[in-house]
Design a protein around this motif. Structure first.
Motif, PDB file in Angstrom:
ATOM      1  N   ALA A 154       0.832  -1.203   0.000  1.00  0.00           N
ATOM      2  CA  ALA A 154       0.000   0.000   0.000  1.00  0.00           C
ATOM      3  C   ALA A 154       0.872   1.262   0.000  1.00  0.00           C
ATOM      4  O   ALA A 154       0.569   2.241  -0.693  1.00  0.00           O
ATOM      5  N   ALA A 155       1.953   1.243   0.764  1.00  0.00           N
ATOM      6  CA  ALA A 155       2.862   2.397   0.803  1.00  0.00           C
ATOM      7  C   ALA A 155       3.535   2.609  -0.555  1.00  0.00           C
ATOM      8  O   ALA A 155       3.682   3.749  -1.020  1.00  0.00           O
ATOM      9  N   ALA A 156       3.909   1.520  -1.204  1.00  0.00           N
ATOM     10  CA  ALA A 156       4.548   1.629  -2.516  1.00  0.00           C
ATOM     11  C   ALA A 156       3.575   2.170  -3.557  1.00  0.00           C
ATOM     12  O   ALA A 156       3.938   2.978  -4.421  1.00  0.00           O
ATOM     13  N   GLU A 157       2.314   1.719  -3.486  1.00  0.00           N
ATOM     14  CA  GLU A 157       1.314   2.204  -4.435  1.00  0.00           C
ATOM     15  C   GLU A 157       1.021   3.696  -4.219  1.00  0.00           C
ATOM     16  O   GLU A 157       0.807   4.447  -5.171  1.00  0.00           O
ATOM     17  N   LYS A 158       1.030   4.133  -2.970  1.00  0.00           N
ATOM     18  CA  LYS A 158       0.836   5.550  -2.661  1.00  0.00           C
ATOM     19  C   LYS A 158       2.009   6.375  -3.210  1.00  0.00           C
ATOM     20  O   LYS A 158       1.806   7.438  -3.795  1.00  0.00           O
ATOM     21  N   GLU A 159       3.209   5.885  -3.015  1.00  0.00           N
ATOM     22  CA  GLU A 159       4.402   6.570  -3.537  1.00  0.00           C
ATOM     23  C   GLU A 159       4.334   6.686  -5.052  1.00  0.00           C
ATOM     24  O   GLU A 159       4.642   7.728  -5.636  1.00  0.00           O
ATOM     25  N   LYS A 160       3.876   5.605  -5.716  1.00  0.00           N
ATOM     26  CA  LYS A 160       3.756   5.619  -7.169  1.00  0.00           C
ATOM     27  C   LYS A 160       2.733   6.662  -7.616  1.00  0.00           C
ATOM     28  O   LYS A 160       2.977   7.430  -8.560  1.00  0.00           O
ATOM     29  N   ALA A 161       1.602   6.704  -6.938  1.00  0.00           N
ATOM     30  CA  ALA A 161       0.550   7.653  -7.305  1.00  0.00           C
ATOM     31  C   ALA A 161       1.027   9.096  -7.148  1.00  0.00           C
ATOM     32  O   ALA A 161       0.764   9.951  -8.005  1.00  0.00           O
ATOM     33  N   GLN A 162       1.753   9.387  -6.067  1.00  0.00           N
ATOM     34  CA  GLN A 162       2.252  10.750  -5.846  1.00  0.00           C
ATOM     35  C   GLN A 162       3.258  11.144  -6.919  1.00  0.00           C
ATOM     36  O   GLN A 162       3.230  12.266  -7.431  1.00  0.00           O
ATOM     37  N   ALA A 163       4.142  10.222  -7.267  1.00  0.00           N
ATOM     38  CA  ALA A 163       5.154  10.520  -8.288  1.00  0.00           C
ATOM     39  C   ALA A 163       4.492  10.742  -9.640  1.00  0.00           C
ATOM     40  O   ALA A 163       4.853  11.659 -10.394  1.00  0.00           O
ATOM     41  N   GLU A 164       3.509   9.879  -9.980  1.00  0.00           N
ATOM     42  CA  GLU A 164       2.820  10.022 -11.263  1.00  0.00           C
ATOM     43  C   GLU A 164       2.073  11.347 -11.330  1.00  0.00           C
ATOM     44  O   GLU A 164       2.011  11.992 -12.388  1.00  0.00           O
ATOM     45  N   ALA A 165       1.492  11.760 -10.226  1.00  0.00           N
ATOM     46  CA  ALA A 165       0.757  13.028 -10.207  1.00  0.00           C
ATOM     47  C   ALA A 165       1.688  14.204 -10.490  1.00  0.00           C
ATOM     48  O   ALA A 165       1.350  15.109 -11.261  1.00  0.00           O
ATOM     49  N   LYS A 166       2.848  14.204  -9.876  1.00  0.00           N
ATOM     50  CA  LYS A 166       3.791  15.299 -10.107  1.00  0.00           C
ATOM     51  C   LYS A 166       4.315  15.294 -11.533  1.00  0.00           C
ATOM     52  O   LYS A 166       4.442  16.336 -12.177  1.00  0.00           O
ATOM     53  N   LEU A 167       4.649  14.102 -12.034  1.00  0.00           N
ATOM     54  CA  LEU A 167       5.187  14.021 -13.383  1.00  0.00           C
ATOM     55  C   LEU A 167       4.117  14.299 -14.439  1.00  0.00           C
ATOM     56  O   LEU A 167       4.440  14.613 -15.596  1.00  0.00           O
ATOM     57  N   GLY A 168       2.836  14.206 -14.057  1.00  0.00           N
ATOM     58  CA  GLY A 168       1.759  14.527 -14.981  1.00  0.00           C
ATOM     59  C   GLY A 168       1.331  15.974 -14.911  1.00  0.00           C
ATOM     60  O   GLY A 168       0.444  16.398 -15.655  1.00  0.00           O
ATOM     61  N   ASN A 169       1.958  16.750 -14.040  1.00  0.00           N
ATOM     62  CA  ASN A 169       1.622  18.164 -13.857  1.00  0.00           C
ATOM     63  C   ASN A 169       2.550  19.017 -14.721  1.00  0.00           C
ATOM     64  O   ASN A 169       3.722  19.195 -14.401  1.00  0.00           O
ATOM     65  N   GLU A 170       2.016  19.561 -15.829  1.00  0.00           N
ATOM     66  CA  GLU A 170       2.845  20.320 -16.766  1.00  0.00           C
ATOM     67  C   GLU A 170       3.428  21.574 -16.115  1.00  0.00           C
ATOM     68  O   GLU A 170       4.559  21.968 -16.395  1.00  0.00           O
ATOM     69  N   ALA A 171       2.640  22.225 -15.255  1.00  0.00           N
ATOM     70  CA  ALA A 171       3.133  23.443 -14.593  1.00  0.00           C
ATOM     71  C   ALA A 171       4.326  23.131 -13.696  1.00  0.00           C
ATOM     72  O   ALA A 171       5.313  23.882 -13.656  1.00  0.00           O
ATOM     73  N   PHE A 172       4.227  22.005 -12.985  1.00  0.00           N
ATOM     74  CA  PHE A 172       5.348  21.607 -12.128  1.00  0.00           C
ATOM     75  C   PHE A 172       6.602  21.308 -12.959  1.00  0.00           C
ATOM     76  O   PHE A 172       7.707  21.755 -12.631  1.00  0.00           O
ATOM     77  N   LEU A 173       6.430  20.558 -14.044  1.00  0.00           N
ATOM     78  CA  LEU A 173       7.573  20.190 -14.882  1.00  0.00           C
ATOM     79  C   LEU A 173       8.234  21.418 -15.498  1.00  0.00           C
ATOM     80  O   LEU A 173       9.446  21.443 -15.724  1.00  0.00           O
ATOM     81  N   ALA A 174       7.444  22.449 -15.793  1.00  0.00           N
ATOM     82  CA  ALA A 174       8.002  23.654 -16.416  1.00  0.00           C
ATOM     83  C   ALA A 174       8.877  24.439 -15.451  1.00  0.00           C
ATOM     84  O   ALA A 174       9.826  25.109 -15.862  1.00  0.00           O
ATOM     85  N   LYS A 175       8.574  24.355 -14.148  1.00  0.00           N
ATOM     86  CA  LYS A 175       9.303  25.157 -13.159  1.00  0.00           C
ATOM     87  C   LYS A 175      10.400  24.384 -12.427  1.00  0.00           C
ATOM     88  O   LYS A 175      11.401  24.960 -12.013  1.00  0.00           O
ATOM     89  N   ALA A 176      10.210  23.096 -12.258  1.00  0.00           N
ATOM     90  CA  ALA A 176      11.129  22.311 -11.414  1.00  0.00           C
ATOM     91  C   ALA A 176      12.483  22.136 -12.092  1.00  0.00           C
ATOM     92  O   ALA A 176      12.556  21.917 -13.304  1.00  0.00           O
ATOM     93  N   PRO A 177      13.581  22.224 -11.321  1.00  0.00           N
ATOM     94  CA  PRO A 177      14.912  21.957 -11.877  1.00  0.00           C
ATOM     95  C   PRO A 177      15.018  20.521 -12.380  1.00  0.00           C
ATOM     96  O   PRO A 177      14.315  19.622 -11.895  1.00  0.00           O
ATOM     97  N   ASP A 178      15.900  20.302 -13.328  1.00  0.00           N
ATOM     98  CA  ASP A 178      16.058  18.970 -13.922  1.00  0.00           C
ATOM     99  C   ASP A 178      16.369  17.913 -12.878  1.00  0.00           C
ATOM    100  O   ASP A 178      15.852  16.791 -12.937  1.00  0.00           O
ATOM    101  N   GLN A 179      17.231  18.272 -11.900  1.00  0.00           N
ATOM    102  CA  GLN A 179      17.623  17.267 -10.912  1.00  0.00           C
ATOM    103  C   GLN A 179      16.450  16.852 -10.032  1.00  0.00           C
ATOM    104  O   GLN A 179      16.363  15.704  -9.580  1.00  0.00           O
TER     105      GLN A 179
END
Length: 874
Positions: free
Chosen positions: A820-845
């Motif tokens: 359950a913890a791993a699935e939650k971590e996956k969902a949070q990561a996918e949400a951030k990587l699916g957010n175009e505004a976040f990707l435009a501002k966040a540093p590459d690293q």
């Protein structure tokens, strides 16, 4: 299957102690090496030469981590070359360290209430030699602790008779060729050490000072200059402006009043002035600033010195006798009182030069000094690298080298000291100047005197690659060992020392450079990358670590961090890890010898060997080839890592463990494995020896009966490879690794035995069933066997009966929670990587880090799902 000379095996196998004790082994073993002359170099030998000179440590110095690092690398190179059959010379010696040594002895005199002037020059020098004999050179004993394989009988000192003759010879040659001259110029002066120092001995750091803007002139003919050194205005002889600066054209050529004095000074037009900087007007103090001196030369300005050698004001007036900092404050106060201060900025952070030895602020000072005309010498030094006569490793360091030698200023070589090589020039009563060579008679008679100054320490150390071999005499050693094969040194003294040796070597040796290759390493730092310093509280005495963990552990840690040209972080935990590696080597070799490992007789032909034996011999030869290639490219970190993983992972963790079942079975197979294991250990210990000489020597002589690894043959790659055996053992490793991981995931103890059924049909693993069961603690399946977990791995199937060994319900609950913890971590990561505004501002690293979290979460989900599926029904 390995191309290595056979040693005579011992008549009886000596019993090794259960534990390796470095403190009991290292000292006596090193002295035995020296007594047997293993490190001596014979100039009459027919062997090809291999020469490395030690970067001479100061006679005042003690071994620090930088020395230990550098010496480890040189020792590894020279030990390997000696084993390869080269006549190897690692030339030892020490530098007389002019300023540092004089300071040490003067401090001793100070404790007695005396100065060097109380003794006089000759008596003081005698006192320094006495100190050198009693207290200097402690680093030599510390080098022995580290295991340095230097030719001690050839040890040199930059002030010994032969090297002093070399210094006098090259000075005379340079003087006669008009490449040495005496002139009054601006030099870097240390008011504490009371001597000139070279540009590269000045350390710049940002200091908080002040920037004061001052009005010069009277009435309509005024301008404003800004300065950080107000005290020098007493020596101003002009104000300079740019010739195209319209603001000041009406003042050029006129005289203006210099504040606080009864003098007027001219306004001169000079293209050196940057009209965009500050007010566009600069005060010119030719006797106290190098740029101002050049302006003064162009405009024939007088040079007015206003400070003595202690940086005390000498100009007549109210400020005479004040220290430079006291005078600065007093002068600004006087200017303020006259209303001439336009602006003041405090603190004003700017770069200030400091003496690299005592950290005192440097004072630029006009002084009569001796100089080397470096133009033609520096050109030759640059061309030698450009033309490929000398290679710099890593190659990217060439740019730094060219930036230096292509822009080198004439070198101030005179120092106002007593300890050092005294300048061999005599002055006569009628203005005569005579340079005296080693075979010349010095002038005598009334009125003749020798120059009081001594030569820069780097002048004598610049001759090190050939003076240590007997130059100017044409000795057999010089013919045999010059040019040096390689120079190993830090990039931080590329300019101090390397460039000097290049210039002098090419000049003195008729165009032959002093070495073929320059290998530059980085500086040792703490585990967080900070520079080590007593003031930071992170300095380490390497002897402490050697006492605690052994010299081999320190050496291996340093070598494993030695990537070309980059700094080396090091922490005590890493040294402890290397100590564990030495223990691993010891324990594995001891086990092998207890089970009959031997080098006696020829290896059986490949067709008579098991796949396990063929695999390890194939990997052994591949490792020999890899290590050779990395040594030739000076990749110490990579070769150390390759040796670590081959020895620990492949030999000790896999081959030795896989061989245990063979030894337990006995018979002919056990004899063959004993011979193969002896071969593998023989070669592995040879490969490791240059970096960890003590433990490998102890083990190898016990295993083989050989005299010493120092003079043993370096291993050669026979070319034997067996790709099929390598694939087979890799498959075996995959099976064992996967089942071990599953056991750990199920909470089974490493030694806990469980029943298992192995299905190996269709694989090459059938001959390895006994080894698989032994390593995985698997029991025969038995009549009551019930498969509660089935693992398909690499074509094989391993069925386990875990009934009664784990609490299935508790384990299922734990795994479900982790899933359950791993699935939650996956969902949070996918949400951030699916957010175009976040990707435009966040540093590459940051984005890369989140992608890594997603990848890990997906792998965890797959693993945990498989573990849940493998659990038996509740």
């Amino acid at each position: 299957m390995t191309d290595n000379a056979q040693q005579q095996p011992p008549a009886t196998t000596p019993e090794l102690p259960t534990q390796y004790a470095p403190a009991e082994v290292e000292g006596p073993l090193y002295e035995r090496w020296v007594e047997r002359g293993y490190f001596s170099a014979d100039e009459k030998s027919e062997k090809p030469p291999y020469t490395v000179v030690i970067p001479p440590p100061n006679v005042t110095g003690a071994l620090h981590l930088g020395h230990a690092f550098e010496h480890t690398l040189i020792d590894a190179l020279t030990r390997r070359k000696r084993m390869q059959g080269f006549e190897t010379l690692w030339q030892p010696g020490m530098d007389h360290a002019g300023i540092a040594t004089q300071n040490v002895v003067e401090r001793e005199l100070g404790k007695e209430g005396k100065s060097r002037h109380d003794l006089g020059r000759e008596a003081f020098i005698e006192r320094v030699w006495k100190w050198k004999g009693e207290s200097g050179g402690q680093i030599s004993g510390q080098m022995r602790r580290l295991g340095d394989g230097v030719a001690w009988e050839r040890e040199r000192f930059t002030m010994d008779e032969g090297l002093s003759q070399a210094v006098q010879t090259i000075f005379k040659k340079l003087y006669d060729d008009e490449l040495i001259y005496r002139a009054e110029r601006i030099i870097n002066w240390c008011p504490r050490c009371l001597t000139a120092i070279s540009d590269i001995e000045v350390e710049y750091q940002d200091d908080d000072g002040e920037l004061v803007s001052i009005t010069y002139g009277e009435g309509e003919e005024t301008l404003v200059v800004a300065t950080t050194r107000a005290e020098t205005m007493l020596g101003d002889t002009a104000v300079a402006v740019h010739p195209d600066d319209e603001r000041y054209k009406h003042l050029v050529g006129k005289q203006i009043k210099l504040p606080l004095t009864d003098r007027t000074i001219p306004v001169v037009a000079d293209e050196h002035v940057d009209p965009e900087f500050g007010t566009g007007a600069v005060k010119v103090t030719p006797a106290h600033d190098p740029n101002d001196f050049e302006i003064g030369q162009r405009h024939s300005l007088p040079n007015i010195a206003v400070m003595d050698e202690h940086a005390v004001i000498t100009a007549h007036g109210p400020f005479q006798g004040l220290d430079r900092l006291e005078a600065r404050s007093a002068i600004v106060g006087a200017l303020r009182a006259e209303g001439r201060v336009v602006a003041e900025k405090r603190p004003y952070t700017h770069s200030v030069g400091h003496c690299s030895r005592c950290k005192t602020t440097i004072e630029p000072r006009l002084s009569m000094q001796w100089w080397v005309k470096v133009g033609p010498l520096a050109k030759a030094a640059g061309d030698a690298v450009r033309d490929g006569k000398v290679k710099i490793h890593p190659q990217e360091m060439e740019k730094r080298y060219f930036d230096w030698v292509d822009n080198l200023h004439d070198w101030c070589i005179s120092r106002q000291l007593w300890w050092g090589h005294r300048i061999p020039v005599w002055y006569g009563p009628n203005g005569e100047v005579v340079c005296v060579g080693p075979d010349d008679e010095a002038p005598t008679g009334e009125g003749w005197r020798q120059d009081n100054d001594v030569l820069d320490t780097w002048f004598s150390s610049g001759l090190w690659p050939f003076s240590t071999l007997g130059w100017p005499e044409q000795t057999d050693s010089l013919a045999k060992f010059y040019p040096n094969s390689v120079l190993v040194t830090g990039y931080d003294i590329l300019f101090f020392w390397v460039a000097r040796m290049m210039m002098f070597g090419l000049y003195a040796m008729d165009g032959t450079p002093p070495f073929h290759t320059i290998v530059l390493h980085g500086m040792v730092r703490d585990q967080f990358g900070k520079k080590m310093s007593k003031s930071f509280g992170n300095a380490v005495n390497p002897l402490d670590w050697m006492d605690k963990y052994g010299s081999d552990a320190l050496r291996f840690t340093l070598a494993r961090g030695a990537n070309p040209g980059t700094d080396v972080p090091i922490g005590e935990d890493w040294v402890q890890g290397s100590r564990n590696f030495a223990n691993k080597i010891w324990n594995a070799t001891r086990f092998a010898m207890m089970n009959g490992a031997t080098i006696e007789g020829e290896l059986p032909p490949a067709e008579e060997l098991s796949a396990t034996d063929r695999w390890v011999l194939s990997r052994l030869n591949a490792t020999v080839a890899e290590v050779d290639a990395l040594y030739d490219d000076y990749q110490f970190a990579k070769l150390s890592d390759a040796l670590f993983h081959f020895a620990w992972d492949e030999v000790f963790d896999w081959y030795v463990e896989l061989s245990k079942t063979t030894f337990m079975a006995g018979g002919e197979g056990a004899k063959v494995s004993a011979r193969v294991l002896g071969e593998v250990l023989d070669v592995t210990l040879r490969l490791l020896h240059p970096i960890v000489p003590f433990v490998t020597e102890t083990l190898w002589t016990a295993l083989t009966g050989g005299e010493s690894l120092v003079i043993a043959d370096w291993p050669a790659d026979s070319g034997f490879r067996d790709a099929g055996a390598e694939r087979e053992i890799e498959t075996l490793q995959q099976v064992i690794t996967e089942v071990r991981r599953f056991r750990a995931d199920q909470g089974l103890q490493p030694g806990q035995k469980v029943p298992a059924r192995l299905t190996l049909d269709g694989t090459a693993l059938a001959p390895h069933e006994a080894a698989i069961r032994q390593l995985l603690r698997l029991l025969p399946e038995g009549d009551a066997f019930t498969a509660t977990a089935t693992l398909p791995v690499s074509g094989a199937t391993v069925a386990l009966d875990l009934s009664g060994t784990i609490d299935v319900a508790a384990e299922r609950k734990r795994l479900a929670k982790d899933l359950a913890a791993a699935e939650k971590e996956k969902a949070q990561a996918e949400a951030k990587l699916g957010n175009e505004a976040f990707l435009a501002k966040a540093p590459d690293q940051v984005v890369d880090k989140i992608r890594g979290r997603l990848t890990k979460a997906e792998a965890d989900i797959a693993r945990l799902t498989a573990q849940l599926a493998a659990l038996p029904a509740a």
